[in-house]
Each structure stands twice: as structure tokens, then as C-alpha cells.
Design a protein around this motif. Structure first.
Motif, PDB file in Angstrom:
ATOM      1  N   HIS A  50      -7.735  12.362   6.511  1.00  0.00           N
ATOM      2  CA  HIS A  50      -6.340  12.221   6.944  1.00  0.00           C
ATOM      3  C   HIS A  50      -6.223  11.291   8.143  1.00  0.00           C
ATOM      4  O   HIS A  50      -6.847  11.488   9.182  1.00  0.00           O
ATOM      5  N   GLY A  51      -5.427  10.263   8.021  1.00  0.00           N
ATOM      6  CA  GLY A  51      -5.177   9.343   9.132  1.00  0.00           C
ATOM      7  C   GLY A  51      -6.382   8.557   9.587  1.00  0.00           C
ATOM      8  O   GLY A  51      -6.411   8.036  10.704  1.00  0.00           O
ATOM      9  N   LYS A  52      -7.398   8.439   8.712  1.00  0.00           N
ATOM     10  CA  LYS A  52      -8.680   7.836   9.109  1.00  0.00           C
ATOM     11  C   LYS A  52      -8.494   6.416   9.647  1.00  0.00           C
ATOM     12  O   LYS A  52      -9.001   6.071  10.711  1.00  0.00           O
ATOM     13  N   HIS A  53      -7.797   5.574   8.923  1.00  0.00           N
ATOM     14  CA  HIS A  53      -7.622   4.187   9.346  1.00  0.00           C
ATOM     15  C   HIS A  53      -6.626   4.075  10.499  1.00  0.00           C
ATOM     16  O   HIS A  53      -6.757   3.198  11.358  1.00  0.00           O
ATOM     17  N   LEU A  54      -5.660   4.964  10.533  1.00  0.00           N
ATOM     18  CA  LEU A  54      -4.663   4.929  11.593  1.00  0.00           C
ATOM     19  C   LEU A  54      -5.273   5.293  12.937  1.00  0.00           C
ATOM     20  O   LEU A  54      -4.848   4.789  13.980  1.00  0.00           O
ATOM     21  N   PHE A  55      -6.288   6.133  12.937  1.00  0.00           N
ATOM     22  CA  PHE A  55      -6.953   6.531  14.175  1.00  0.00           C
ATOM     23  C   PHE A  55      -7.497   5.313  14.910  1.00  0.00           C
ATOM     24  O   PHE A  55      -7.285   5.150  16.115  1.00  0.00           O
ATOM     25  N   GLU A  56      -8.194   4.457  14.195  1.00  0.00           N
ATOM     26  CA  GLU A  56      -8.783   3.272  14.820  1.00  0.00           C
ATOM     27  C   GLU A  56      -7.697   2.314  15.315  1.00  0.00           C
ATOM     28  O   GLU A  56      -7.836   1.699  16.372  1.00  0.00           O
ATOM     29  N   PHE A  57      -6.626   2.206  14.553  1.00  0.00           N
ATOM     30  CA  PHE A  57      -5.519   1.336  14.958  1.00  0.00           C
ATOM     31  C   PHE A  57      -4.905   1.832  16.267  1.00  0.00           C
ATOM     32  O   PHE A  57      -4.674   1.053  17.195  1.00  0.00           O
ATOM     33  N   LEU A  58      -4.634   3.145  16.339  1.00  0.00           N
ATOM     34  CA  LEU A  58      -4.024   3.708  17.533  1.00  0.00           C
ATOM     35  C   LEU A  58      -4.961   3.608  18.732  1.00  0.00           C
ATOM     36  O   LEU A  58      -4.532   3.293  19.849  1.00  0.00           O
TER      37      LEU A  58
END
Length: 311
Positions: A50-58
């Protein structure tokens, strides 16, 4: 699908919240685990995916911002189109915004490695839906991780851990007062308010206080917004009502003073000083009949910038 957003991203169905966990298989990695949030059609994504790629972006955005106001950082990140209305991404944002602001303010030495450490700790405790399932919103341990990293807290430590836990306790209390239903956006704001106060008390660091925050997420809340029970809700007070009345050409003459927003507030508070009894009677008649002109048209006619008016 994301397990704690508004709807299933595979089929668009509203998510189900289970009082008793069920064994489900992640549609991204194939892992089977017990979950409490899923879609009626059986779609499920585990917390690791869940939210794996968004974590790095944030994380990258948090580490590179030059902003010193934690509320400004948080509002900017929460408004990103990929950040869900509800979800643990909001916990990452809360912790990251706080540490980024401290880093940029400069009194404390905060490194990018410390920010990364705090957010990775947060991922281990901020789990979708657990605000209701355990009574601990992931935003509380997110800010707890921040203070733990700064203070060097740990199980063998004394005051470092006690201070961290006391901060988290205050944040949990603040969040609890905004619950019913849960709202991650409101929780982020309340938690940051407590964190900023604690930073002043523990570290003598003055971070920016929040400006008047007007929430824009009400329509997106899947469990219905708390409305005027929330301090960040966009109030529709009598300013809007008075504007609607004054949009009539007959009423324009009653707007005797409009030099500033403060004076506009005085009109609301001391209406009798600006409007005679006869005029007020006419306004009440207009209100009763619903004879209102378009608000934007009158503002344009009066030369008032709509952005100047705070609702």
C-alpha cells in the motif's frame, strides 16, 4: 485498490471495514494475511504494498523542501492528487512536515537520514484502519517517531522515552477530540499543533503557528465530514448571507464602508450601526422572498476581490 482510501481502485466500489479480520490475498504481491479493510469484490492490497511508490515520492519532497512552516508543508503534500483522503500517507506527511520544518528552521540539527528513519518507523505502526481498530491513529506514532529520533529515545532510556510518550499522549488526546468519524486531514493539523507546542517546550524552538486553515476536503470524506463540529470546516456564516442580500442593486447603498476585511467583520457584528430599521425590514423581506442576485456579479460590480473575503 488501496486498502484505506475512499474506494477500491480496481473496481471503484466503496471499501468495507470488517469488525473481525479476514484472511485475504494481496493482489499485488500475492501475500496472504489477516486484513480488516477490503472491497466487496474481494480486492485487497497488503500494507507492505500500500502506497509503496508514493512513500518514496513524499520522502523526497519532504527532504528537499525549504519551507519552515510545518502546516504549509503538510497542506501542500496532502493536496497532491495521489494522496488519498484517508490513509497512512497522511501519517507520513505529518511526521515529515514536522521534521522538515525543524531542519529548515535550523535551531536543531536534523538530517535527511533522521527524516528517513522517522518515516520508516512510522510505516511499521501506521496501518490502515487501525485508528478505529486499536484507538491509535498512525499520525500519533508518526510524531512520536520524530521526537524519539530527536531525543534519542529507546527502551533502555529514561526521560528521553518518557518525554516522547508524553508528547504522543497529548497528540492522541487532541485527535480523539476530533473523532466521529475519523478524518486524517483534521488529525494531521491537530497533531502538528501539539507537536509545535512540544517543540517550543522541549527544545525552545519556535515553528510557525497555523494560519486560519479552511479545509477543502469535506466532499471527499467517504464517511461524511463532521461539518461544523470540525474546527477546520469551511463555515458558512452570516457573512455569506449578508453578501447575498447586499447583491441586490437596491441594497448596494447600504454597504457604507468596505475598506478592509476587519471593517466587513464590523458590519456583521454591528449591523444596526450601518443599516436603519427601515432598511433592515426591507432586507428581511428580500431574504424571505429569496430575491438574491448572483454573488459573483455584485462583487465584480462593487470592485471587491472574492479572495479578500474569508468565510
Amino acid at each position: 485498490m488501496e486498502t484505506n482510501t475512499e474506494n477500491c481502485q480496481m473496481c471503484g466500489q466503496p471499501l468495507d471495514y470488517f469488525s473481525v479480520g479476514k484472511e485475504m490475498t494481496c493482489h499485488q504481491c500475492g501475500k496472504t494475511e489477516i486484513g480488516n479493510i477490503g472491497c466487496p469484490n474481494g480486492h485487497y492490497v497488503c500494507d507492505d504494498c500500500h502506497g509503496k511508490h508514493l512513500f518514496e515520492f513524499l520522502l523526497k519532497d519532504i527532504q528537499t523542501t525549504q519551507e519552515q512552516n510545518p502546516f504549509a508543508i503538510a497542506e501542500h503534500l496532502m493536496s497532491h492528487e495521489k494522496v488519498p483522503m484517508l490513509g497512512c500517507e497522511n501519517a507520513w506527511i505529518a511526521g515529515g512536515a514536522f521534521l522538515a520544518a525543524l531542519k529548515n528552521e535550523g535551531t536543531l540539527t536534523i538530517t535527511d537520514d533522521q527524516i528517513s528513519e522517522a518515516l520508516h518507523r512510522t510505516k511499521r505502526q501506521a496501518i490502515g484502519g487501525y485508528c478505529g481498530l486499536t484507538g491509535i491513529c498512525g499520525i500519533a506514532p508518526a510524531l512520536g517517531a520524530c521526537f524519539s529520533v530527536i531525543l534519542g529515545a529507546g527502551c533502555p532510556k529514561d526521560q528521553e522515552t518518557a518525554k516522547t510518550m508524553n508528547v504522543v499522549g497529548n497528540i492522541v488526546h487532541a485527535i480523539a477530540n476530533l473523532t466521529g468519524p475519523c478524518c486524517c486531514k483534521a488529525f494531521v493539523r491537530a497533531a502538528l499543533t501539539e507537536a509545535v507546542a512540544s517543540a517550543q517546550m522541549l527544545f525552545n524552538v519556535s515553528l510557525a503557528a497555523p494560519d486560519q486553515i479552511v479545509c477543502t476536503y469535506s466532499a471527499r470524506h467517504p464517511h461524511e465530514c463532521r461539518g461544523d463540529k470540525c474546527p477546520y470546516y469551511k463555515q458558512t456564516d452570516n457573512t455569506t448571507e449578508i453578501l447575498s442580500i447586499l447583491l441586490s442593486s437596491k441594497c448596494e447603498k447600504y454597504l457604507k464602508v468596505r475598506d478592509s476585511q476587519n471593517k466587513w467583520d464590523e458590519i456583521n457584528e454591528s449591523e444596526h450601526e450601518f443599516v436603519t430599521a427601515e432598511e433592515q425590514s426591507y432586507l428581511e423581506e428580500v431574504k424571505a422572498k429569496g430575491q438574491f442576485i448572483d454573488q459573483d456579479e455584485l462583487l465584480k460590480e462593487l470592485g471587491i476581490n472574492k479572495d479578500e473575503i474569508q468565510y
